[in-house]
Motif scaffolding. Structure first.
Motif, short mmCIF file in Angstrom:
data_model
loop_
_atom_site.label_atom_id
_atom_site.label_comp_id
_atom_site.label_asym_id
_atom_site.label_seq_id
_atom_site.Cartn_x
_atom_site.Cartn_y
_atom_site.Cartn_z
N THR A 5 0.86 -1.17 0.00
CA THR A 5 0.00 0.00 0.00
C THR A 5 0.90 1.23 0.00
O THR A 5 2.10 1.14 0.27
CB THR A 5 -0.90 0.03 1.25
N THR A 6 0.32 2.36 -0.29
CA THR A 6 1.09 3.60 -0.27
C THR A 6 1.69 3.82 1.11
O THR A 6 2.86 4.21 1.24
CB THR A 6 0.19 4.79 -0.66
N GLU A 7 0.93 3.54 2.13
CA GLU A 7 1.40 3.72 3.50
C GLU A 7 2.58 2.79 3.80
O GLU A 7 3.58 3.21 4.38
CB GLU A 7 0.26 3.45 4.48
N GLU A 8 2.48 1.52 3.37
CA GLU A 8 3.56 0.56 3.59
C GLU A 8 4.82 0.97 2.82
O GLU A 8 5.93 0.89 3.34
CB GLU A 8 3.13 -0.84 3.16
N ARG A 9 4.63 1.38 1.58
CA ARG A 9 5.77 1.80 0.75
C ARG A 9 6.46 3.02 1.37
O ARG A 9 7.68 3.09 1.44
CB ARG A 9 5.31 2.11 -0.67
N ASN A 10 5.67 3.98 1.81
CA ASN A 10 6.24 5.19 2.42
C ASN A 10 6.97 4.88 3.72
O ASN A 10 7.89 5.60 4.11
CB ASN A 10 5.15 6.24 2.66
N ALA A 11 6.57 3.82 4.40
CA ALA A 11 7.18 3.46 5.68
C ALA A 11 8.51 2.71 5.50
O ALA A 11 9.28 2.58 6.45
CB ALA A 11 6.22 2.61 6.50
N LEU A 12 8.78 2.23 4.28
CA LEU A 12 10.03 1.50 4.05
C LEU A 12 11.23 2.44 4.12
O LEU A 12 11.16 3.57 3.63
CB LEU A 12 10.01 0.84 2.66
N PRO A 13 12.34 1.96 4.67
CA PRO A 13 13.55 2.78 4.67
C PRO A 13 14.11 2.87 3.25
O PRO A 13 13.82 2.01 2.40
CB PRO A 13 14.50 2.02 5.59
N ASP A 14 14.91 3.87 2.99
CA ASP A 14 15.48 4.06 1.65
C ASP A 14 16.28 2.85 1.19
O ASP A 14 16.32 2.55 0.00
CB ASP A 14 16.36 5.30 1.60
N ASP A 15 16.92 2.13 2.13
CA ASP A 15 17.74 0.98 1.72
C ASP A 15 16.90 -0.24 1.35
O ASP A 15 17.45 -1.26 0.94
CB ASP A 15 18.79 0.64 2.76
N ALA A 16 15.58 -0.14 1.42
CA ALA A 16 14.70 -1.23 0.98
C ALA A 16 14.36 -1.08 -0.51
O ALA A 16 13.56 -1.84 -1.04
CB ALA A 16 13.43 -1.26 1.81
N PHE A 17 14.99 -0.12 -1.16
CA PHE A 17 14.77 0.12 -2.58
C PHE A 17 16.08 -0.12 -3.31
O PHE A 17 17.16 0.20 -2.81
CB PHE A 17 14.30 1.55 -2.83
N ALA A 18 15.99 -0.65 -4.52
CA ALA A 18 17.20 -0.98 -5.28
C ALA A 18 17.85 0.24 -5.91
O ALA A 18 19.06 0.28 -6.07
CB ALA A 18 16.88 -2.01 -6.35
N LEU A 19 17.05 1.24 -6.26
CA LEU A 19 17.59 2.41 -6.94
C LEU A 19 17.22 3.69 -6.20
O LEU A 19 16.20 3.74 -5.50
CB LEU A 19 17.06 2.51 -8.37
N PRO A 20 18.04 4.72 -6.37
CA PRO A 20 17.70 6.02 -5.78
C PRO A 20 16.34 6.49 -6.27
O PRO A 20 15.85 6.05 -7.32
CB PRO A 20 18.81 6.95 -6.31
#
Length: 69
Positions: A5-20
């Motif tokens: 969800t948007t809320e879950e995605r927003n709550a993820l830390p930046d290092d949970a994403f592969a790209l900037p």
């Protein structure tokens, strides 16, 4: 793949994403596998550089390796 969800995605830390730019979320194995598939598709379409693809691949494989342990 489980949906974020948007809320879950927003709550993820930046290092949970592969790209900037918070692109290609890989918080778990399911999302890591999906990121690999989507990255391959985008590389072949020409909308992703080889360097971006390599970064996604490396980070997704790290997540998958951790999940197997």
């Amino acid at each position: 793949m489980s949906k974020l969800t948007t809320e879950e995605r927003n709550a993820l830390p930046d290092d949970a994403f592969a790209l900037p730019g918070r692109r290609y979320p890989i918080p778990d194995a399911s999302h890591a596998r999906d990121a690999l598939a989507r990255a391959s598709e985008m590389l072949h379409r020409g909308t992703l550089t080889q360097e971006e693809y390599d970064t996604i691949h490396r980070k997704a494989e790290d997540v998958l390796r951790r999940e197997r342990m």
